[in-house]
Design an enzyme around this catalytic site. Sequence first.
Site, PDB file in Angstrom:
ATOM      1  N   GLU A 323       1.070  -1.289  -0.075  1.00 59.81           N
ATOM      2  CA  GLU A 323       0.227  -0.057   0.102  1.00 59.81           C
ATOM      3  C   GLU A 323       0.745   1.298  -0.053  1.00 59.81           C
ATOM      4  O   GLU A 323       0.676   2.133   0.926  1.00 59.81           O
ATOM      5  CB  GLU A 323      -0.853   0.053   1.294  1.00 59.81           C
ATOM      6  CG  GLU A 323      -2.018  -1.292   1.096  1.00 59.81           C
ATOM      7  CD  GLU A 323      -2.964  -1.156   2.227  1.00 59.81           C
ATOM      8  OE1 GLU A 323      -4.187  -1.273   2.119  1.00 59.81           O
ATOM      9  OE2 GLU A 323      -2.429  -1.108   3.430  1.00 59.81           O
TER      10      GLU A 323
HETATM   11  C1  ACM Z   1      -2.332  -5.198   4.092  1.00 57.61           C
HETATM   12  O1  ACM Z   1      -3.630  -5.739   4.433  1.00 57.61           O
HETATM   13  N1  ACM Z   1      -2.166  -4.079   3.656  1.00 57.61           N
HETATM   14  C2  ACM Z   1      -1.117  -6.282   4.327  1.00 57.61           C
END
Ligand code: ACM
Length: 703
Positions: A323
């Site tokens: 992310e």
């Molecule tokens: C995650 O759930 N971003 C590893």
Amino acid sequence: MNLEISFPMPKSLLVLILLLSSISPLAAQPQLDLMPLPQNVQLGSGQLLINQSFSVGFTGDKDARLQAAAGRFLQHLSRQTAIPLDTRPSDGANGTLVIAVEHASKQYPELGEDEAYELQVSPSGARLTAPTTLGAMHGLETFLQLVQPSPAGFAVPALVIKDQPRFPWRGLMLDVARRFEPISAIKRTLDGMEALKFNVLHLHFSDDQGFRVESKNFPKLQEKGSDGLYYTQDDIRDLIAYAADRGIRVIPEFDMPGHSISWFAGYPDLASAPGPYRIERTWGIHNPAMDPTRESTYKFLDKFVDEMAGLFPDHYFHIGGDEVNGKQWDANPKIQEFMHSHAIKNDQDLQAYFNSRLEKIVSKHHKLMIGWDEILRPDMPQTIVIQSWRGQASLAQAAKQGYRGLLSSGYYLDLMWPAVMHYNVDPLSGDAANLTPEQKQLILGGEACLWSEYVSPENFDSRLWPRAAAVAERLWSAQNVRDVNSMYQRLEAMRTWLEWLGNTHVSSYYLMLHRLAGEENIGPLKVLGDVVEPVKDYTREDLASTPATSLTPLNRLVDAVPPESEKGRQFADMVQQVVAGKATPALYAQIRAELTLWRANDSRLQPLLQHSLLLKEVAPLSHNLSACAATGLQAIDYLTGGQRPPESWTTQQLSMLQQAMKPGHAQLLLMVAAPIESLVRASAGLHPASAARRRRSSARSGK
Ligand code: ACM
């Protein structure tokens, strides 16, 4: 007589056993509450009694770790039976239980060690054989789960168990970054993990909200990034030794280049935009990310990884990698200039550049890199391991390219799913089912994950247990072990067993209810608490009037109640019998008794709700429980009276029930509203409501 049972047991075999049991010594056999279910169980006849002279001896290798495990085993057995036992294993080959290990495992466990064991129990004694220490330790846990009261005293049924894990990597990931968990909580988790044959503890040590490991090279990481809540290096060494003693590896994760604001609080020059930075208190994907274009970043990381590689003995080192939104990179002209001059086309490629630099650092310090799905790029070496939070498809894609992988998608315990939803997720299903046998070998297993937005030291255990046991079984037992009723039955046994082992998922519920009530009589509050569940997935964020942060107290009813309502599940099962036309008068009486209790509960609970600020929000929910129960009782009257209700009544009740089913009040779901809807529909001769409509969303978004 010997009966071989390979699980899962077909119904016909179960019937056969029940028939035989009425005419054979099996009549005395208790049911086996084993979890995870062993690969093979052969029941014998008779049982081994546990009495004060119970002892453990060794014929094979008996390294210090095995002796310590045998000592702990005797302590557990003594506590379990309340029979005072000499908890020192004997020096020699004599013992009620004799352990024969071919060769000692190394003191720190390794991926892929042989974990098989064979346990033979007869009325005169027991023998546990295993190629390694690890296997023997698993066998000891199985033995403890077999001890049951019998008319002759505590006993283990005569049997032969041959067992080994399906996957070599059976992990639990704990997010100790967003909210800190004390060492004591992690140690009792390790005790539970040992019992369930998990063998990897993955600690998510850093994120935007906290940096939780002492660094001596970079002390401002913990000084500025943790509010004083971090593990010293001595704590870490102690924890690793504790885990290794239980056959559990410890994998550290330091999330980078995103999810890293807590690093920047002390070391702003690591970031891609000037500081100052403070620990972030809110969740979600934030913009700050490490600057991948500056050599100083890699110099820092080299020294950091060097230090942590020395602290953590495991071969694997998790760098997160999830992310990254790239916004700080896009806004920084120097980074843009770097990308241009290095022909780096976009933010994903820039992250890939960062990852490949980082991978070289990790391997220079003799570690193998793990990261979340996002790190998978064709130019990465095949030694890396991909942990998938996105699903079997990306796991399969990685395997097809020759990368090893772990499944975590479907195992996020913080989403508050019922155990069955995790249980039904298999690392080798979906796209992974179509892999070649060689590619399947690359799927090492999986990890249950507990992200800690709404996890405190108090409710930590209840967010983990007993549901994590369903994942433990999925990762250990044979792929065709899928009987959900059996799983739930054994999960109930595990609920209690895990509490015996020092976990607090049962007791903390009572304490949290006491705090909410502010008085001793928590009866009516518990009646309500027992039939509600926290809302699922990330709905809690959507329903909050003010967004929660890492400083929000977790002291509401939604924080106290278990993620899965056992009462709600049992009630739904009973109603299912009614809908299927299989109800008996006794079942109707049982349903009526529940409904009558719930109908009366609101008037008992309301006075309490009025005098506790924290409880005010549950007043509408309490009202709904009683209203739904009144409707349910009327529906039962119609059903048992053989009379159809007037259409206007049905319409009105169904509309009321629809409202009561909606998530909203106090971020809780009233779990009995849907089964009561089924009763109303059955009483009116309507088809059951579509399962699809009620199916809980499995949608998820990022951390
Ligand atoms: C995650 O759930 N971003 C590893």
